[in-house]
Structures are given as structure tokens and as C-alpha cells.
Design an enzyme around this catalytic site. Sequence first.
Site, PDB file in Angstrom:
ATOM      1  N   GLY A  22      15.989  44.214  93.626  1.00 51.38           N
ATOM      2  CA  GLY A  22      15.645  42.832  93.278  1.00 51.38           C
ATOM      3  C   GLY A  22      15.972  42.596  91.807  1.00 51.38           C
ATOM      4  O   GLY A  22      16.858  43.246  91.242  1.00 51.38           O
ATOM      5  N   PHE A  23      15.238  41.708  91.185  1.00 50.60           N
ATOM      6  CA  PHE A  23      15.504  41.354  89.786  1.00 50.60           C
ATOM      7  C   PHE A  23      15.481  42.587  88.875  1.00 50.60           C
ATOM      8  O   PHE A  23      16.397  42.807  88.083  1.00 50.60           O
ATOM      9  CB  PHE A  23      14.447  40.356  89.291  1.00 50.60           C
ATOM     10  CG  PHE A  23      14.714  38.952  89.739  1.00 50.60           C
ATOM     11  CD1 PHE A  23      15.546  38.124  89.016  1.00 50.60           C
ATOM     12  CD2 PHE A  23      14.117  38.453  90.886  1.00 50.60           C
ATOM     13  CE1 PHE A  23      15.798  36.825  89.421  1.00 50.60           C
ATOM     14  CE2 PHE A  23      14.358  37.159  91.306  1.00 50.60           C
ATOM     15  CZ  PHE A  23      15.197  36.334  90.570  1.00 50.60           C
ATOM     16  N   GLU A 181       6.085  23.542  94.554  1.00 47.40           N
ATOM     17  CA  GLU A 181       7.497  23.235  94.799  1.00 47.40           C
ATOM     18  C   GLU A 181       7.745  22.966  96.279  1.00 47.40           C
ATOM     19  O   GLU A 181       8.442  22.016  96.641  1.00 47.40           O
ATOM     20  CB  GLU A 181       8.370  24.394  94.308  1.00 47.40           C
ATOM     21  CG  GLU A 181       8.363  24.499  92.786  1.00 47.40           C
ATOM     22  CD  GLU A 181       9.260  25.609  92.237  1.00 47.40           C
ATOM     23  OE1 GLU A 181       9.812  25.416  91.153  1.00 47.40           O
ATOM     24  OE2 GLU A 181       9.386  26.660  92.871  1.00 47.40           O
ATOM     25  N   GLN A 326      11.507  36.765  84.850  1.00 44.16           N
ATOM     26  CA  GLN A 326      11.905  37.186  83.505  1.00 44.16           C
ATOM     27  C   GLN A 326      11.309  38.540  83.133  1.00 44.16           C
ATOM     28  O   GLN A 326      11.977  39.364  82.500  1.00 44.16           O
ATOM     29  CB  GLN A 326      11.467  36.128  82.474  1.00 44.16           C
ATOM     30  CG  GLN A 326      12.503  35.053  82.235  1.00 44.16           C
ATOM     31  CD  GLN A 326      13.863  35.607  81.808  1.00 44.16           C
ATOM     32  OE1 GLN A 326      13.968  36.590  81.105  1.00 44.16           O
ATOM     33  NE2 GLN A 326      14.922  34.970  82.283  1.00 44.16           N
TER      34      GLN A 326
END
Length: 438
Positions: A22-23, A181, A326
Site C-alpha cells: 500500500g502507501f 465524502e 501522508q
Amino acid sequence: MNERPPLSQPPERPHVVIVGGGFGGVAAAKALNHAPVRVTLIDRSNHYLFQPLLYQVTAGTISSGNVASPIRWILRKQPNITVMMAEVTAVDKDRRCIYLNDSDQPHPYDYLVLATGAQGSYFGHDQWATFAPAMKTLGQAEALRDRLVTSFEMAELAEDPVKRKELITFVLVGAGPTGCELAGTFAEKVQFAFKNGFRRIAPSEVRIVLIEAGPRILPMFSETLSKKVLTKLQTLGVEVRLGQAVEHIDEDGVIAAGQRIRCKNVIWTAGVMASPIGQNLGVETDRFGRVKVGPDLTIPRYPEIYVVGDTAHIEAKGKTLPGVAQVALQGGQYAGRSIHARVTGKEAPPFKYVDKGNMATISHNYAAVERGRLQLTGPVGKLGWVYIHLLYLSSMQNRISTFMQWMWLLLFKSRGSAYIVQPVRPVGQTTAEVRATP
Ligand SMILES: Cc1cc2nc3c(=O)[nH]c(=O)nc-3n(C[C@H](O)[C@H](O)[C@H](O)COP(=O)(O)OP(=O)(O)OC[C@H]3O[C@@H](n4cnc5c(N)ncnc54)[C@H](O)[C@@H]3O)c2cc1C
């Protein structure tokens, strides 16, 4: 793994095993591009997933291919990396090896980077998962889209007004970025896309309820911005209930603050728990199962084991870093660079996190962005949001096609995708049941 190194990777080089593509994991792998090491990246799925846009797959705004890319394709230009699709089921930190797919064959490493992310948590009520699915994987996002659209199709057929109402009442639990969202995007979809297609459902009949136990939505934003987003959601017709903890979820809906909301669709957008493999390390974890790491992101007494991203509990300036992209990206990059420094005889400085702010998008022309004192909302915020998200998508192809889909939506208020791949009936419903006249 060690017995059959790829021809391009000299076996004498230190072996870095990265678990999770993943990230955090992919960032670590990329940071090791020019390092004199052999890298094996292992993930139980074959794709890297851009989770921040997963709710748009559920809302049918963009397609799955826009948010997922094969990990081996992303890393194809790095000759020192081998990608494996397998599940890591155990880590033996004393023997410096991992085990795959419950087998008892050890796979050794010199350095280990654990970047296995998080999974949905129902705060000890796992039985709710059947009635209130979460949205963490591509499969879950698609299944949820199928389920929401199936509900509309069934409501269009339903003769009993009570059952019809239950089918077009949608409850989202948790008003963090994902809940807000999804609520905004889905409300807009009902207004634009479903309005003309369904003859017997008026958009005003559709009820979207967002329940939050805390006193406000988007707690990571300042209070001013959180209030602005709340107003925007209410303008779109979302019913926001604050300070109401969910007490029960079953096939007839939700009970929150002692009140039942009858519905056939509950979506879990609340808490997460770190991936269980972190706890398998046998070191201290926090109440979310995150592994407590030191300033160099390694665990105590095992400097060769790094834990990054949602699996890690990282303290910076007296605060715990949040489970956001982040933190995972920067942590993964740091782990890769730190290993590179160490194998070349250099010292690695401690991890330093740079806070790049928060953002959430609510509709096709409204997003909220906050970075330090800078606050942007509305179309300007949306431009900033679009720019940042396109920047971090995994390939140019994904950037271009996602941008085109967003533009189409913006200019023509298009329907997005409202097709069903696998009909998923709302809990406890059969077609015969919803057709039955009262
Ligand atoms: C719906 C949703 C919306 C989000 N929105 C935002 C947002 O707007 N902004 C933001 O900053 N963050 C957002 N996040 C959070 C962000 O996506 C995560 O913080 C980030 O993905 C964490 O990165 P990671 O590398 O730790 O884990 P992940 O990206 O989750 O990657 C973990 C990988 O590990 C693999 N894996 C897990 N266990 C094993 C195992 N045992 N063996 C092998 N492989 C394994 C998984 O398959 C996965 O590929 C959102 C998350 C979700 C779910």
C-alpha cells in the site's frame, strides 16, 4: 525466497522484506531503488489501492481501475525488487524470518518493513459487520455499490410504502472523511443520476443519514471548517446526527441514542484497527493494535524491524500521528532511506513528519482543504483537492482517465456508473418480499 534469488539480484546483498504494497510499502520499495540490497515485497492482493478515492467507486463516480494498479507493474523498473502475492501469517523476530500462507517454511530477512495497514473495527460488535459492511478493499467497495444500486432497483418494484422507504433509507455510521465524502457524493448522485432513471422514486424521498458519536464532523479539521462542511452536507439533503452513539445494528436498521432508524442499508465508516500481523510481533501495541515504534520507526531491541503506516503508533511532538496516507508515505520513504543508509555504513537521522494538512470533498464542485492557517472551501477547495489527488494516483494512465471522468461529471452532471455486477440484496430482503402488497 533466499534459495532462488532472481538472476539480477546478487544473493550476497542484504535481503529486505517489505510486507504490504500500500502507501507505506510501495514508498519504502521505491526509496530502495538504488540501494545495494535485494528486496522482496509481499502483499496478499496483487494491487496497490488508492483508498482515499474508494468511496467514489462505491458511489459509482469512477471505476475500480482508476484506483488500483498491479504492484509489480508499479515497481517494474526496479531490478532489485521481486513482488510476491502471498499472505504473511507469522513473524519470528528472533530467527529473523517470516511465514507465508500458514505454511511452516521460514523465509529469512535481514531487514523487515511491516506496512500492512488497518482493517475495519466494530468496537467489539463484530456481529454488526453482516448488516453494516465497511469499505476497505476494492471488493468491498464494489459490493457496496452493487448493494446500493440493487436497493434502488428493489424500491422501484416495491408496492409496500413502508418497505420502499426502508430500501431508500441509507445510514452511514461515522462522520470522518470517508463518511462525509460518501454521504455528499451519494446525495448528489441521487439528485443528478437517479432522478430521471427511476420513475417511482423521487429524490426527496431518499433519506441519507450520517450518524456521529462525537460532537462534530471531521474532527481533524478546525471547528470553522467542520461547520462549513456540515452546512454543505445539509444543503445536499444529508441528515447529520451528532453526539449519537450507535447502540445496535441488525437487519431492520440502526438504534442510535435510543431511537431506531428503519433501513436496509447501513454502511460502516467508523473505526479501524491495525492489521493483526503487527500484534504477532509480540511487542507493545496501543488500544488500536498499532505497534509502538521508536523515533527511527523500528521496534525496541530489533533495529532491523521497521513498522510504518496504519500499523504503527508513532509519536511526534507529543502527539500520535493519525492513520492517513501522508504518514504512511513519509514513514515508508523514511524506512527505505534509513535501510539504504545503514547498508552503506551511514547513520540514519530520526523520522521527521511534515504535516501537509487535511482535505475532504463533498460534491462535484465543493471540497474543504486546510493546511496550517490556509483554509479553502467550495470550488477553489475542489481545485486544490483535484490537483493533490491526481498527483498521488499511481500512474499517468490513472491520472488522465480519472481526470476525464471527473470533468465529464462536472460538465454534464453525468450518471457515473449505476450498473450492478453482482446483485447484493439488502439484508433480509428477497424480490418477492418487496413486491408483496401490504
Ligand atoms: C475508505 C478510505 C478512505 C480514506 N481516505 C483518506 C483520505 O482522504 N486521506 C488520507 O490521508 N487517508 C485516507 N485514508 C487512509 C489511508 O488510505 C491509509 O492511512 C493508508 O492507506 C495507510 O497506508 P498503509 O501502507 O499503512 O496501508 P495500506 O495502504 O492499507 O496497505 C496495506 C497493504 O498491506 C497488505 N496486507 C495486509 N496484511 C497483509 C498480510 N498479512 N500479508 C500480506 N499483505 C498484507 C494489504 O493487502 C494492503 O495492500 C482512507 C482509508 C480508507 C479505507
